[in-house]
Each structure stands twice: as C-alpha cells, then as structure tokens.
Design an enzyme around this catalytic site. Structure first.
Site, PDB file in Angstrom:
ATOM      1  N   ASP A   1     -17.628 -11.237 -20.936  1.00 30.54           N
ATOM      2  CA  ASP A   1     -16.683 -11.299 -22.055  1.00 30.54           C
ATOM      3  C   ASP A   1     -15.253 -10.950 -21.651  1.00 30.54           C
ATOM      4  OD1 ASP A   1     -16.320 -12.029 -24.697  1.00 30.54           O
ATOM      5  OD2 ASP A   1     -16.348  -9.947 -25.409  1.00 30.54           O
TER       6      ASP A   1
ATOM      7  N   LYS B   1     -13.758 -15.526 -18.581  1.00 25.62           N
ATOM      8  CA  LYS B   1     -13.802 -16.429 -17.424  1.00 25.62           C
ATOM      9  C   LYS B   1     -13.913 -17.891 -17.851  1.00 25.62           C
ATOM     10  CE  LYS B   1     -17.324 -14.257 -15.562  1.00 25.62           C
ATOM     11  NZ  LYS B   1     -17.376 -13.121 -16.527  1.00 25.62           N
ATOM     12  N   THR B   2     -14.845 -18.166 -18.767  1.00 29.01           N
ATOM     13  CA  THR B   2     -15.069 -19.558 -19.181  1.00 29.01           C
ATOM     14  C   THR B   2     -13.871 -20.102 -19.957  1.00 29.01           C
ATOM     15  OG1 THR B   2     -17.448 -19.133 -19.267  1.00 29.01           O
ATOM     16  CG2 THR B   2     -16.654 -21.078 -20.431  1.00 29.01           C
TER      17      THR B   2
ATOM     18  N   HIS C   1     -22.698 -11.375 -17.222  1.00 27.28           N
ATOM     19  CA  HIS C   1     -23.692 -10.421 -17.710  1.00 27.28           C
ATOM     20  C   HIS C   1     -24.544  -9.912 -16.552  1.00 27.28           C
ATOM     21  CE1 HIS C   1     -26.940  -8.655 -20.052  1.00 27.28           C
ATOM     22  NE2 HIS C   1     -26.230  -8.839 -21.163  1.00 27.28           N
TER      23      HIS C   1
END
Length: 642
Positions: free
Chosen positions: A15, A18-19, A66
């Site tokens: 969170d 990155k994306t 994660h």
C-alpha cells in the site's frame, strides 16, 4: 546500434503505491487479477513497459508488497537491472521496505533510486524529514546516495514529479552496461496459460542468451523437448528474444498442464537438474538467531521456491556471517554457477540470507572431511582458469566435454575457448579429442602416462622373454573402473609412441628400452621348440605337450613359446592349435598350385594332397586359408580367391 534490453522493478511495503506509480509512468494497470482489483493489493507479478524520451523501451515489473507474497517479489527481483524502492511519504520505512531492500542486495541488483510516493498527503517540512530518515536507512546499502524523487501518482499537476522521475530513470539506464549474450538461453517461467489456436504460452524475463522462432528448447527440470512456435516482447511479435527482455514464448507440442511456474525454458543440453547445490551464503544480521545444521528453509532462485535443508561444516552459523554451505532440496533445481538465490526461513517465513550458486552438480561434502569444503573457496573466486581446472580435477580420468565444462563452471563462449587454449598450451589441461571437445586435467593425464610406463616396466621385469604386452591388457589395467577408456587411451598411446617411450607393433606394446635377451638354456629351448614344430609338419602337438617335451622348466618354455608366436615363427590358427610358419607356407603353395590347375577343390582333394590328414587338422587349415583370403568357399568346394 542495438538498444540495451533492461528491466526496471519496483520494491517496497504494501500500500505504498507501487502499482499506481507504474500506471502513472506507463499508462498500464498491472493489477490483472480479480482478487487484486477487489482487495486493492498486488498478489502476482505485474508487467508493463516504459518508453523513455530517447526512444528506448524498458520492461517494468511490479512486485507485491504484502509479506505473504514476498516469494513473488523474489521472483520479480531476479531479473531486475534497476530497482525503484517505493516508500510512501506518510508512512516512511516499513517492515517490507527493509526486507525488499535486503532481497535486492542479496540478488546483487546494482542500480536503483528511491521513489517517495504520496507527496500530496504531507507538507513540505514533513517530506524533508522523511527524506533524511531514508538517507540514514540506506547507509551501507547499494542505494546509499541514490536519487530520491518525490511524486504524486494520482495528480495531473505539472509538478507531480513523474516527469522528473522519468528523467532520473533515463540517466540511470544510460549508466547500466548492456547484458552480454553469452551462455545458453534461459527463461524462468512466471506465468503459464493457453491461447486457442496457439497452444501453451509461458512468460518470464529472459536472463541469458538468445533464442529465435523455430529453435529447439527444453523445459527443465522435467526435460520436456519443445520448439519455439512464436515470440512476443511487450505484446509485439518478434523473431528473437534476448537477455533482459520481458518475453512470451509460444511452445510447440506442450500441454498447458505440463509446465508450471518455476520451470525454466532453456537451450537443449544446457542445464542439469540437481537436488544438491554448493552455495556461497550470507546469513543476514537481521536473522536474529543462529542457523542450525539441517535447518529446513525455503530456497528461491529464478521463479521457483523449493523447500530444503542447509548443510554446513559447523553445527550452526551466527547472524551476519558469510560462509559456504550446501543445500539439499526436496525437488530438483535447474540452475547455473553464478546464479543468485535467496533463502527464507521455513516458519515463521522471512528472508534470512542468500548469495551466489557456486556449483550446480556437486558431490556431497561430509562434515567429517574438511578438505572437501576447501574447493568452495576456489569456486567462489570465479576465476575462469581456477574454475575449469577445479572441475577437470573433480571429473578425473573421464574428463569433461566443453559443454559439460560450461554447465559446471558458468564460463561460456570466447572466454571459455581462450581459457582452454591457454591451459592446453601450458599443459594444465589436455585435449583428448576434437569431435567431442573433451579435455582432461594435465596432472591426471601425466599420471596416466606414468601408470602405463610403470606397468610396462613391471611387466617386462616379470616377463623378460615376452616381446610385448597386449594393448588390451594395458587398457584394462589402466582404466580399471572405466573399461571403455577409448579415445583417451589412444591419445595416451599416441603421445607415448611419439615421444619414443613406447613402441607399438600391431597389438603389442613394449618399452623402447626393452629387448628380449636369451641365455644359453633359453636359446636351446627356443631351438628345440621351433625344431619340434618344424618336424611335426601338419600334425603339431598341443602347446602344453610341446612345452613339456622341450624343457622341465615349463614357465620358461611357455614364455619362449609366446615369444615364437609374437615373432611369427609359430602361428595360432585355432584355440590350442599352432603351426610352424614354414608348414603353413607349404600348405598355401600346395593349394594354390592345385587350384590353378583344377579350378576347385573339395575336402577330399585336400585330404589326398596332405596324405590322409585327419579332420582334426583339415577343417582348421581350410578355415585358415579362407580367413587369409587364399581361398573362398562356394558350396562344399573351394576356389582360388582372386
């Protein structure tokens, strides 16, 4: 000039954006799974591409943050040339930030930058404090002093930092040397799917070599043969894939179920799956507690995760120590020397160390034999000369082909050729043959030559009346555990004959200094043996009877009998049937004259001309004439062979 093929990868805590950052840079949403969309986190690797201002296109790998999906992050980091360590400005350095950075260091990612995301969520003063914390965090790592670029991935404002980030990435890419194309083609598989009308497709990052449409390949570790039906780079069809490219391969004749993530598509004959590996291992200081002998661990290399147990000389390894270990895997790995790896603890799961693979095909190194572990120091130096000599020594008298040497040493192409030529010229290695390109260690080769000469010396001492040693006897004695010595044995003999140490006469070998010298009694025995067979004509005695008749010293008489055979005075035409050469010459003359006059000869004709000789001698003599190509059998008659 061909552009460099490079991969930019992300790393960082869950969170931290990155994306979203990748989408802002490339326009591509790398979250492709429904679960990823629903949960708002990256689970699998995501792929995109970025076109730089100079026209160069680089691949982009988005890794999950994660902690449950760190194994997928490791798979993505394996092919990175450049890493963007993503840190959210509102949170700063977090647990996965640290673990991802450790993984990048273990995998020897050499270049990178820090991207400070969510700058729009903090004030300028806080942003500067976070930057200072990050600089302190990076001290002693490969990112110490690396650029830190602040961005807002969701803002369309001109000062969102994206343009500055692209400029920094362009500058870093310019400083990264291109990958060398040497070595076999390898693609660790990270995705497998099928397309109707095309069949099975695998994707991954090509990590070495080149491959073209139509080339044959093998899927390791299963050893499945296939052919490259099609290639895509960044969703565009291509004729060739090279190291550093995000690649999709359409595989011919392979079912979707036969391939899985972690497999490797590679040049045929380039890999040898192994359950045991030699490793140089850094046990991270952050591991916290000693690593005990045979501890269960998770081994990551390429895109594969395999459970196994660590083997070391000591009972345990202290955190922060670098040493040599072996790992015994539960499933085979298809790797090469020089590949990087990461080890994670079995439970609880976290990164504890990693390093470089030294030997993909080692022997078991027992704790009770420290000398077996010393070779790992040689392998860790990664010097081509040392690597090749080490593996030739380990191979023993079998030697290794050039392809086998490459697989064991990780030395390829011109470097391998030049290194071998240098070793050959210095006598440190010997080329056995040019067809297989097989070589043997120079010291082992010289030891084998000495063994042949020592055996010949001992044989002549024990058998002074023997003219020589049967070549087959020498070969079986020298290659006791490898009876098919083959080309190596012939090479040894050729060198020994050329150097003047040995003399070869047909199938007999002898030292050049060896000469048969007979005493008075031995000369008498020789004369008596020869006379016995000359007078016996076409009805000679058996070997045992002859030896008994001429001398009470059966051993000496037997040796002299062998000498007469070696000299051609006596000729063996059948088991335990020997003739004086004059008797055989007489038979040849008789038969030749008869056939020239009569055209053909029956068994009865031969019996008549030999004055009623019995079948005990007639049949072997007739077969001898056939074998010597004097006669040819036609039905129950014989004719003169022309």
């Amino acid at each position: 000039m061909q552009q460099k093929t490079l991969i930019l990868g992300t790393a960082g805590h869950i969170d931290h954006g990155k994306t979203t950052l990748v989408k802002a840079l490339t326009g591509i949403d790398t979250d492709r799974l429904k679960e990823e969309k629903r949960r708002g986190i990256t689970i699998e690797l995501g792929f995109a591409y970025l076109d730089l201002p100079n026209g160069q296109r680089i691949g982009v790998v988005d890794v999950p943050g994660h902690e449950r999906f760190v194994k997928n992050m490791v798979a993505g980091a394996m092919g990175m040339d450049l890493v963007a360590l993503v840190i959210a400005a509102d949170e700063g350095v977090m647990p996965q930030t640290r673990e991802h950075l450790e993984i990048c260091q273990l995998l020897e990612v050499k270049k990178g930058l820090v991207v400070l995301t969510k700058k729009d969520m903090v004030d300028p003063e806080w942003l500067e404090l976070v930057k200072e914390d990050i600089r302190e965090f990076l001290v002693g790592t490969f990112l110490e002093g690396a650029p830190i670029v602040s961005v807002s991935s969701i803002s369309d404002a001109k000062d969102n930092g994206i343009h500055e980030l692209i400029t920094v990435i362009s500058d870093l890419v310019a400083d990264i040397p291109p990958r060398t194309p040497s070595g076999p083609y390898r693609l660790p598989v990270d995705r497998v799917f099928s397309i109707k009308g095309f069949g099975t497709v695998v994707t991954g990052t090509s990590i070495s070599g080149k491959i073209r449409v139509g080339d044959e390949a093998v899927i390791y570790p299963q050893g499945l043969k296939t052919k490259i039906r099609g290639i895509q780079i960044h969703n565009a069809p291509c004729d060739e894939a090279a190291a550093g490219m995000r690649t999709a391969l359409n595989l011919q004749g392979i079912e979707r179920e036969a391939v899985e993530r972690g497999d490797v598509v590679a040049t045929a004959g380039s890999l040898h799956p192994s359950y045991l590996l030699d490793l140089k291992f850094l046990y991270l200081s952050s591991a916290g507690r000693p690593l005990k002998y045979r501890s269960p661990v998770r081994f990551h290399t390429g895109t594969v995760e395999i459970t196994g147990r660590v083997i070391m000389q000591e009972d345990e390894i202290e955190p922060g120590r670098e040493t040599f270990i072996q790992i015994k895997l539960d499933k085979p790995a298809a790797v090469l020397p020089g590949d990087r790896y990461v080890i994670r603890s079995y439970s609880p799961i976290r990164t504890i160390g990693g390093g470089i693979i030294l030997n993909p095909m080692p022997r078991r190194r027992k704790r009770s034999r420290p000398e077996l572990w010393k070779g790992l120091e040689i392998l860790s130096r990664l010097d081509p000369n040392d690597l090749i000599i080490y593996h030739l020594e380990q191979a023993g008298q079998r030697g290794l082909t050039q392809a086998e040497l490459a697989m064991r040493s990780g030395v390829y192409g011109e470097i391998l050729e030049q290194t071998l030529d240098s070793l050959f010229s210095k006598g440190k290695a010997v080329r056995i043959d040019t067809d297989e390109k097989r070589a043997i260690d120079g010291n082992i080769y010289r030891t084998l030559k000495k063994k042949i000469l020592d055996f010949a010396t001992e044989y002549h001492k024990e058998n002074p009346l023997s003219k020589g040693i049967a070549k087959e006897e020498v070969r079986s004695r020298i290659f006791l555990h490898s009876p098919s010595g083959g080309r190596l044995f012939q090479k040894l003999l050729t060198d020994l004959v050329n150097s003047g140490d040995l003399i070869q006469e047909k199938d007999l070998l002898r030292l050049s200094t060896h000469k048969v010298s007979l005493g008075e009694e031995e000369i008498s025995t020789r004369r008596n043996l020869e006379e016995l067979f000359r007078k016996s004509g076409l009805e000679p005695p058996s070997r045992e009877d002859a030896v008994t008749i001429v001398s009470p010293d059966k051993k000496t008489a037997s040796n002299i009998f062998d000498l007469l055979v070696a000299e051609g005075v006596l000729v063996r035409i059948k088991e335990d049937l020997y003739y004086h050469r004059d008797a055989l010459n007489k038979v040849v003359d008789l038969v030749t004259s008869f056939l020239k006059k009569n055209g053909e000869m029956a068994v009865g004709d031969f019996r008549d001309m030999t004055h009623g000789l019995s079948r005990k001698f007639i049949i072997p003599l007739l077969e001898y004439l056939d074998n010597q190509k004097i006669t040819i059998r036609v039905g129950d008659k014989r004719k003169l062979r022309r």
